[in-house]
Motif scaffolding. Structure first.
Motif, mmCIF file in Angstrom:
data_model
loop_
_atom_site.group_PDB
_atom_site.id
_atom_site.type_symbol
_atom_site.label_atom_id
_atom_site.label_comp_id
_atom_site.label_asym_id
_atom_site.label_seq_id
_atom_site.Cartn_x
_atom_site.Cartn_y
_atom_site.Cartn_z
ATOM 1 N N LYS A 79 9.251 3.808 -1.673
ATOM 2 C CA LYS A 79 10.038 3.208 -0.590
ATOM 3 C C LYS A 79 10.035 4.118 0.631
ATOM 4 O O LYS A 79 9.852 3.655 1.759
ATOM 5 C CB LYS A 79 11.471 2.961 -1.046
ATOM 6 C CG LYS A 79 12.392 2.454 0.067
ATOM 7 C CD LYS A 79 13.837 2.648 -0.283
ATOM 8 C CE LYS A 79 14.133 4.098 -0.397
ATOM 9 N NZ LYS A 79 15.275 4.644 0.220
ATOM 10 N N ASN A 80 10.207 5.411 0.426
ATOM 11 C CA ASN A 80 10.193 6.364 1.546
ATOM 12 C C ASN A 80 8.833 6.385 2.243
ATOM 13 O O ASN A 80 8.764 6.467 3.474
ATOM 14 C CB ASN A 80 10.577 7.756 1.071
ATOM 15 C CG ASN A 80 12.038 7.839 0.681
ATOM 16 O OD1 ASN A 80 12.848 7.029 1.120
ATOM 17 N ND2 ASN A 80 12.364 8.803 -0.159
ATOM 18 N N LYS A 81 7.729 6.299 1.475
ATOM 19 C CA LYS A 81 6.397 6.251 2.071
ATOM 20 C C LYS A 81 6.227 4.989 2.914
ATOM 21 O O LYS A 81 5.699 5.042 4.021
ATOM 22 C CB LYS A 81 5.325 6.290 0.985
ATOM 23 C CG LYS A 81 5.169 7.624 0.308
ATOM 24 C CD LYS A 81 4.123 7.541 -0.787
ATOM 25 C CE LYS A 81 4.065 8.818 -1.599
ATOM 26 N NZ LYS A 81 3.110 8.686 -2.721
ATOM 27 N N LEU A 82 6.684 3.852 2.396
ATOM 28 C CA LEU A 82 6.579 2.593 3.139
ATOM 29 C C LEU A 82 7.413 2.626 4.415
ATOM 30 O O LEU A 82 6.996 2.112 5.454
ATOM 31 C CB LEU A 82 6.994 1.418 2.259
ATOM 32 C CG LEU A 82 6.011 1.027 1.159
ATOM 33 C CD1 LEU A 82 6.616 -0.041 0.266
ATOM 34 C CD2 LEU A 82 4.699 0.563 1.748
ATOM 35 N N LEU A 83 8.581 3.245 4.349
ATOM 36 C CA LEU A 83 9.412 3.366 5.541
ATOM 37 C C LEU A 83 8.759 4.259 6.589
ATOM 38 O O LEU A 83 8.854 3.993 7.795
ATOM 39 C CB LEU A 83 10.798 3.895 5.186
ATOM 40 C CG LEU A 83 11.731 2.897 4.493
ATOM 41 C CD1 LEU A 83 13.023 3.579 4.076
ATOM 42 C CD2 LEU A 83 12.011 1.717 5.392
ATOM 43 N N GLU A 84 8.105 5.318 6.156
ATOM 44 C CA GLU A 84 7.388 6.186 7.095
ATOM 45 C C GLU A 84 6.229 5.433 7.764
ATOM 46 O O GLU A 84 6.000 5.570 8.964
ATOM 47 C CB GLU A 84 6.859 7.438 6.385
ATOM 48 C CG GLU A 84 7.929 8.448 6.045
ATOM 49 C CD GLU A 84 8.590 9.007 7.292
ATOM 50 O OE1 GLU A 84 7.897 9.262 8.300
ATOM 51 O OE2 GLU A 84 9.821 9.174 7.255
ATOM 52 N N VAL A 85 5.487 4.629 6.967
ATOM 53 C CA VAL A 85 4.402 3.833 7.530
ATOM 54 C C VAL A 85 4.961 2.830 8.529
ATOM 55 O O VAL A 85 4.408 2.647 9.627
ATOM 56 C CB VAL A 85 3.607 3.125 6.406
ATOM 57 C CG1 VAL A 85 2.654 2.077 6.972
ATOM 58 C CG2 VAL A 85 2.857 4.144 5.576
ATOM 59 N N ASN A 115 3.844 3.010 12.384
ATOM 60 C CA ASN A 115 2.983 1.928 12.873
ATOM 61 C C ASN A 115 3.718 0.896 13.731
ATOM 62 O O ASN A 115 3.090 0.256 14.565
ATOM 63 C CB ASN A 115 2.311 1.204 11.711
ATOM 64 C CG ASN A 115 1.287 2.083 11.021
ATOM 65 O OD1 ASN A 115 0.834 3.069 11.574
ATOM 66 N ND2 ASN A 115 0.941 1.719 9.802
ATOM 67 N N VAL A 116 4.996 0.708 13.513
ATOM 68 C CA VAL A 116 5.704 -0.364 14.215
ATOM 69 C C VAL A 116 6.792 0.182 15.127
ATOM 70 O O VAL A 116 6.801 -0.061 16.331
ATOM 71 C CB VAL A 116 6.303 -1.376 13.202
ATOM 72 C CG1 VAL A 116 7.095 -2.447 13.916
ATOM 73 C CG2 VAL A 116 5.204 -1.999 12.358
ATOM 74 N N LEU A 117 7.711 0.901 14.566
ATOM 75 C CA LEU A 117 8.889 1.310 15.327
ATOM 76 C C LEU A 117 8.550 2.294 16.445
ATOM 77 O O LEU A 117 9.168 2.247 17.512
ATOM 78 C CB LEU A 117 9.946 1.903 14.394
ATOM 79 C CG LEU A 117 10.515 0.944 13.344
ATOM 80 C CD1 LEU A 117 11.526 1.660 12.468
ATOM 81 C CD2 LEU A 117 11.145 -0.271 13.989
#
Length: 192
Positions: free
Chosen positions: A170-176, A180-182
Motif C-alpha cells: 500500500k505504501n509503495k502504491l501511494l508513493e507511485v 505520478n499524479v499528485l
C-alpha cells in the motif's frame, strides 16, 4: 498482553470469545446456531417460541425449587436475594439502565460529534438491515466474535506477516500515486 486480549478485554464474554472454557463456548455457539436455525430456516414464529422457552424455564425453576435438594447441591436464588444490591440480576438491570441513560445523553445533543457518529452508525445498520435479517446479522457477529480471535491467536505470525506485506505494498502504491499524479498537479504560488 496480546492484541486479541486488548481488543476483547477481560471477563466472561472475553473468555467465551477466546474459548478458554471449550464446553461453555461450544454450548454458546451450538445454542446460537440452533436458535438461528429454528427462527430463520424453520421459520418458527418468535413470540410463541419465546413463550415456550419461558414456560419451560418456569417449569424447570419450579421443579428445582421443590425437588432440587434431591439432585442438586446448589439451590436457586430466592426473590429476596434477587432484590439485594449485589445480585447478578440487579447488576444486569443496572447495566441496561446505564446503557439507556447513555443513549439519552447522546440524543440530548451536548456532544455533537458523538451524536453525528451515532446517527451515522444507525444509518449504516439500517441500510444493512434492509437487506439482511437482524437475527442473521446477530448470528454472523456472534460467529465472527467467537472464531476470529481464536484463529488470530493460532495463526498470529502468518497474519501479522501478511498484514505487514499488504501495508508495504500500500505504501509503495501511494508513493507511485504521489509521484505520478499528485506531484504533477500545478500548485498556486503564494502571494505576499
Amino acid at each position: 498482553m496480546s492484541l486479541v486480549n486488548q481488543i476483547v478485554g477481560e471477563g466472561a464474554v472475553a473468555d467465551l470469545c477466546v474459548w478458554k472454557n471449550k464446553i461453555k463456548s461450544g454450548i454458546t455457539l451450538v445454542m446460537a446456531t440452533l436458535i438461528w436455525f429454528l427462527l430463520e430456516i424453520m421459520e418458527t414464529r418468535f413470540l410463541p417460541f419465546l413463550c415456550s422457552i419461558l414456560l419451560l424455564l418456569m417449569l424447570l425453576l419450579f421443579l428445582w425449587v421443590k425437588f432440587g435438594q434431591l439432585f442438586f447441591i446448589r439451590r436457586p436464588l430466592t426473590p429476596q436475594e434477587i432484590r439485594q444490591e449485589d445480585s447478578p440480576v440487579r447488576a444486569l438491570f443496572s447495566k441496561i439502565e446505564s446503557l439507556l441513560l447513555m443513549l439519552y445523553e447522546i440524543a440530548y445533543g451536548e456532544d455533537i460529534k458523538t451524536f453525528l457518529s451515532a446517527i451515522l452508525y444507525v444509518a449504516i445498520v439500517d441500510t444493512v438491515g434492509s437487506y439482511i435479517n437482524l437475527l442473521t446479522i446477530l448470528y454472523i457477529c456472534l460467529v465472527c466474535a467467537m472464531t476470529i480471535p481464536v484463529l488470530y491467536l493460532q495463526f498470529q505470525e502468518v497474519i501479522d506477516n501478511f498484514i505487514r506485506e499488504v501495508s508495504e505494498e500500500k505504501n509503495k502504491l501511494l508513493e507511485v500515486l504521489k509521484s505520478n499524479v499528485l506531484n504533477k498537479i500545478p500548485r498556486a504560488t503564494k502571494e505576499e
